[in-house]
Design a protein around this motif. Structure first.
Motif, mmCIF file in Angstrom:
data_model
loop_
_atom_site.group_PDB
_atom_site.id
_atom_site.type_symbol
_atom_site.label_atom_id
_atom_site.label_comp_id
_atom_site.label_asym_id
_atom_site.label_seq_id
_atom_site.Cartn_x
_atom_site.Cartn_y
_atom_site.Cartn_z
ATOM 1 N N ILE A 137 2.404 1.756 -3.453
ATOM 2 C CA ILE A 137 1.433 2.252 -4.435
ATOM 3 C C ILE A 137 1.188 3.740 -4.215
ATOM 4 C CG2 ILE A 137 -0.994 2.147 -5.126
ATOM 5 C CD1 ILE A 137 -0.848 -0.892 -4.505
ATOM 6 N N ARG A 138 1.081 4.117 -2.935
ATOM 7 C CA ARG A 138 0.793 5.514 -2.631
ATOM 8 C C ARG A 138 1.900 6.449 -3.069
ATOM 9 N NH1 ARG A 138 -2.431 6.036 3.093
ATOM 10 N NH2 ARG A 138 -4.404 5.403 2.158
ATOM 11 N N ARG A 160 3.871 7.546 -10.984
ATOM 12 C CA ARG A 160 2.963 7.692 -12.119
ATOM 13 C C ARG A 160 1.866 6.649 -12.049
ATOM 14 N NH1 ARG A 160 4.336 6.556 -18.499
ATOM 15 N NH2 ARG A 160 2.213 6.920 -19.191
ATOM 16 N N LEU A 171 0.838 -1.211 0.000
ATOM 17 C CA LEU A 171 0.000 0.000 0.000
ATOM 18 C C LEU A 171 0.865 1.250 0.000
ATOM 19 C CD1 LEU A 171 -2.915 -1.005 2.405
ATOM 20 C CD2 LEU A 171 -3.070 -0.520 -0.040
ATOM 21 N N ALA A 193 3.978 5.850 -5.669
ATOM 22 C CA ALA A 193 4.416 5.631 -7.063
ATOM 23 C C ALA A 193 4.377 6.949 -7.823
ATOM 24 C CB ALA A 193 3.516 4.600 -7.734
#
Lengths: 452, 452
Positions: free
Chosen positions: A159-160, A164, A156, A162
Motif C-alpha cells: 500500500i505504501r 496512485r 502494508l 502504490a
C-alpha cells in the motif's frame, strides 16, 4: 456552498480571467474544494471554463470534471483535442470515465478511445458492455487486492508503495491466487494487527458481494440493510472484478428516490436535473401522463353525464362534486405515499399486505368520522340543505375515504408483487379510479335517499 | 435480507430456543451480520429475544441493539436490570446511547444514569442537552484526535495500541494542544507517509466543519455537496468535540426525504415507520390536513353554487368539472414536485426563480396545446357537443394548465424564500387553489362564449 462566498469567488475569477492573470487564478483556486470548482466551471462561459480547467492540477481537474453534469462536461471538452480528452479519461476513475463516454455521440467515443492507451481502451470497452443499472456498470476497478497468503507487513508495504491513490482507500479485498474473493479487511484492522500475521487470519464474517449483472436496486437495498461503505463485485466465476462504493450508491439512491417521486406525481422520470432538462423534454415527460389521466377524466365525465337527471333535480348536489373527488384523491395518496416509501426503505414487504389492509381500514374509519361530522354540519347549515342531502353527501364521503385508503394501501403492494415499480401506481391514477367509484356511490346514494 | 434464508434461520433459532440448546444457538449466530440479528430479535417474542441477546458477544449485541427501532429496544430491555442496561449503554457509541435514552420515560433514564459510570453519565448528560436536530445531538465523540506536532510514527503507534475500535476509523483529526481543530488526515495518507513527518505536513485544504448547534439540514447539504464521509464538530471556541459520520447523515437524509414526501401528500410527517405507527397516530397525522382541504373544497363548492344558473342552462358543462380540476391538480403537482425535489437536492435555488417561471411557461404552453387538441376532439364528437362548448372547455383547460404550472413552480420557491419547508406547499394545497381559480375561469368563459 454559501452564495455570497461563491459570488465573490466568481467575480474574482472573472476579473483575473479578463486580464489573463494566471498567478491570481492559481491563488484563487488554491484552497477551493473540487465540488466548488465544478460549480465555478458551470457559471463561466465555455472559453473561460476551458482556460480555468487547464490551470488545475491533473487530479483536481479530474475530480471537478466528474462532478459536472453531462451537458457541462460536453461543453467543456468541445475545445479539447482528442489527445487531451484521452488524458483526462486516464485521470478519472474508470466508472466516471464510462459515465462521461456514455453521454457522448458514438463517433466521438470511437475517436477518443483511439487516442487512449490500449489498457485504458480495454477497460472502458469492457465497462461499456455492462447492462445499464447493473453492478458492472457502476463499479470501480481501482481497488486494493491482496492474496490471502500475504502477511500484514507485505500488504502494508505494498500500500505504501502504490503509485496512485485508490478509489476505496480504507477497505482491502482478499482473494486466493486465482482472484476468487475470500473477504475484506478494514485498513484500520490491518494497521492494528501484527506484521507477520497472514491476511487470512484477519478475515471476519462472510462478506456481502454482488455479481456484475445484479441490479442497482438490489445493491441499494443491501447497502441500506447492512450500512455498507463498499461492496465487492465478482464475475460469474466468483473472481473479484471491482468494487461499488457508497458514493456510487448514494448517487443511485438519490436518482431512484427522485424518479419515484416523479412517477408519483404522474411524470416520466428524468435522468437529468430540472435545470439541465430542456423545455421540449420537460413537455415530453409530462404530456403523456396528462393525456392518459385526461382520458380517464373523460370517463368520469361520462359517468357524471349518466346521472344528469339526478343533478338537474337537485342542483345543490353538483356543488359537492369537487369536495368529494378531492378528498378521495387526498385520502388515497396519503396511504399510497406511505406504502410506496415504506417499500422503498424496506420497512414494508408484500408479506405485510394483511396488516396494511387492517391498519388502513382502522385509520379510514376514524378519519371518515372526522370528515363526516364536519361535512354534516356544513350541509345542514347551507341554504337549501336538508337532512337527506346531508346523509347522501356524508355516506358518499365516508365510502370514498374508506375505499381510497384501502386502494391506496393495496395497489402499491400489488405492483410490487407483480415486480412493477410501486410508484407507477401513482397517486393520480388512484385518484382517477377513486373518482369514478366515488361519483357512482354519490349519485346512487342520492337516487336511493332522495327517492328518485 | 433474503426472505427464505431469514425464515429458515428464524425457524432454527426458535427450535434451539425451545430446547434451550445454547451451543446450537451460538452456532447459528456465528456468521450472522448484526443487521440480520436485529431483524431476528424483532421477530422473536420478548423472552426469547432477551435470551438470545444475552448470548451475543458484547460488541455485536450493542451493534444489533442500535439497529432496532425504539419500540423493539424498549421491549427488549424490559427484562434487564438497570445495571445490565447501563452496561449495554457503555458498549454503544455515545450518540446511539442518547438516541435510545431519548425515547425512554424520564424516570427510567434517571435510574439508568445512576447505574452508569460517572464518565459515561457526564457524557450522556451533555448530549441530552443538545438541541434536537443539531450537530451536537447526532455527533459521535469516539474519534481519533492527534496534536499537530506529533509525528506520523507516533500517531500510527497510538492507533495500534488504542483499547477500542473508534467510530470513524479511517479519518483522524488534527488539533493544536488546546484541541482547536486544524484539519483532518485520511488513514491511507497517514500510512503512506514517512514515520518522522509531523502530522502538520499532511494537512491539506481547509477542512469543512460545523458547530454543535448547526442544524442537521445544513449538515446534510454539506455532505451532499462535498461528498463527505465524516465531518468534525467544534464548540463555540472552535475546539473539536465530536464527529458526524455519513452513517448518521444517511439516516437523517432518509428521514428528511420521507417527511418531505409525506408533507407533499398532505400528512403530518411522522418519526416512526409505517408499521411502528399505531392506527390512532396514523389518523391524527392525516385527519387535520384532510379537514383543512375539505374546508377549502367547500369554498370551491360555494364558487360552483354561484354559477348554478349557468350549469342549469347547459348541464353538459357539469360533466367536464372532474376532468378540469383533476388536470389542473396533476399539471400543478408535476411542477411543484420537480421544484421541491430540486430544492432538496440543491440543484435549484431561489435565485433561479426567473428561469423556473420561464421554463414552466414554455412547458405549460406546449402541454396545453396537447391536452387542448384531445379535449376539442372529444367535445366535438359528444352528443350535445358544439363548437362554442368545445371552445369554452378548451379555453378553461389551457388557462388552468398554464396557471397550475406557474403556481406549482413558484409556490415552493416562495416557501423556501420565506424559510418554510417547500414541501409544506403541498401538491393538494396547490390543487385546491387551482381548482377555485379553474372553476371561476371555466364558468366565466361559459357565460361569455355561450352568451349568458
Amino acid at each position: 456552498m454559501n452564495n455570497v462566498k461563491m459570488n465573490t469567488r466568481l467575480e474574482l475569477t472573472r476579473q483575473a480571467l479578463a486580464v489573463r492573470d494566471y498567478k491570481a487564478l492559481r491563488n484563487i483556486l488554491q484552497d477551493v474544494h473540487p465540488a466548488d470548482i465544478s460549480e465555478l466551471l458551470q457559471e463561466l462561459d465555455a472559453g473561460d471554463a476551458a482556460l480555468l480547467f487547464r490551470l488545475l492540477p491533473k487530479d483536481e481537474a479530474a475530480e471537478a470534471f466528474a462532478l459536472l453534469g453531462a451537458p457541462a462536461q460536453q461543453a467543456l471538452i468541445q475545445s479539447f483535442s482528442d489527445r487531451e480528452t484521452a488524458a483526462l479519461l486516464e485521470a478519472l476513475y474508470v466508472d466516471e470515465a464510462v459515465d462521461f463516454l456514455e453521454e457522448l455521440p458514438a463517433n466521438a467515443v470511437k475517436r477518443i478511445l483511439q487516442s487512449s492507451t490500449p489498457d485504458m481502451r480495454a477497460q472502458l470497452n469492457r465497462f461499456l458492455q455492462y447492462k445499464e443499472d447493473s453492478a458492472g456498470s457502476v463499479m470501480t476497478t481501482e481497488l486494493m487486492r491482496f492474496a490471502d497468503d500475504s502477511t500484514v507487513g507485505e500488504a502494508l508495504a505494498a500500500i505504501r508503495s502504490a503509485p496512485r491513490k485508490l478509489a476505496m482507500d480504507h477497505v482491502l479485498y482478499i482473494t486466493d491466487r486465482q482472484r476468487h474473493l475470500l473477504g475484506d479487511i478494514n485498513l484500520y484492522d490491518l494497521l492494528t494487527a501484527q506484521d507477520d500475521q497472514p491476511l487470512q487470519s484477519l478475515l471476519g464474517k462472510s462478506t456481502q458481494q454482488v455479481h456484475t449483472d445484479q441490479s442497482t436496486d438490489e445493491i441499494i437495498a443491501l447497502f441500506r440493510h447492512y450500512n455498507l461503505y463498499a461492496m465487492p463485485v465478482v464475475d460469474t466465476e466468483n473472481r473479484l472484478v471491482g468494487v461499488v462504493t457508497l458514493e456510487d450508491v448514494l448517487d443511485l439512491a438519490d436518482r431512484q428516490a427522485t424518479q419515484d417521486v416523479e412517477l408519483m406525481a404522474a411524470m416520466q422520470p428524468s435522468e437529468a436535473t430540472y435545470m439541465d432538462t430542456t423545455i421540449p423534454r420537460h413537455a415530453r415527460n409530462r404530456l403523456p401522463w396528462l393525456l392518459l389521466l385526461l382520458i380517464s377524466g373523460m370517463i368520469n365525465g361520462a359517468i357524471l353525464g349518466g346521472f344528469e337527471q339526478v343533478f338537474m333535480a337537485v342542483p345543490l348536489l353538483v356543488t359537492f362534486i369537487p369536495m368529494l373527488t378531492d378528498t378521495g384523491g387526498n385520502a388515497g395518496s396519503q396511504s399510497s405515499t406511505l406504502i410506496i416509501r415504506g417499500l422503498a426503505m424496506g420497512d414494508i414487504t408484500v408479506r405485510d399486505a394483511g396488516k396494511v389492509l387492517l391498519k388502513e381500514l382502522g385509520v379510514s374509519l376514524i378519519v371518515s368520522v372526522g370528515v363526516g361530522l364536519l361535512t354534516f354540519g356544513r350541509v345542514m347549515t347551507m341554504q337549501g340543505g336538508s337532512l337527506m342531502i346531508a346523509l347522501t353527501v356524508v355516506t358518499a364521503l365516508s365510502a370514498i375515504v374508506v375505499l381510497s385508503k384501502l386502494l391506496g394501501g393495496l395497489l402499491p403492494l400489488l405492483a410490487d408483487k407483480l415486480r412493477m415499480d410501486p410508484a407507477l401506481m401513482a397517486a393520480p391514477l388512484i385518484t382517477t379510479v377513486v373518482d369514478a367509484l366515488g361519483l357512482i356511490i354519490y349519485f346512487t346514494a342520492a337516487k336511493l335517499l332522495l327517492g328518485m
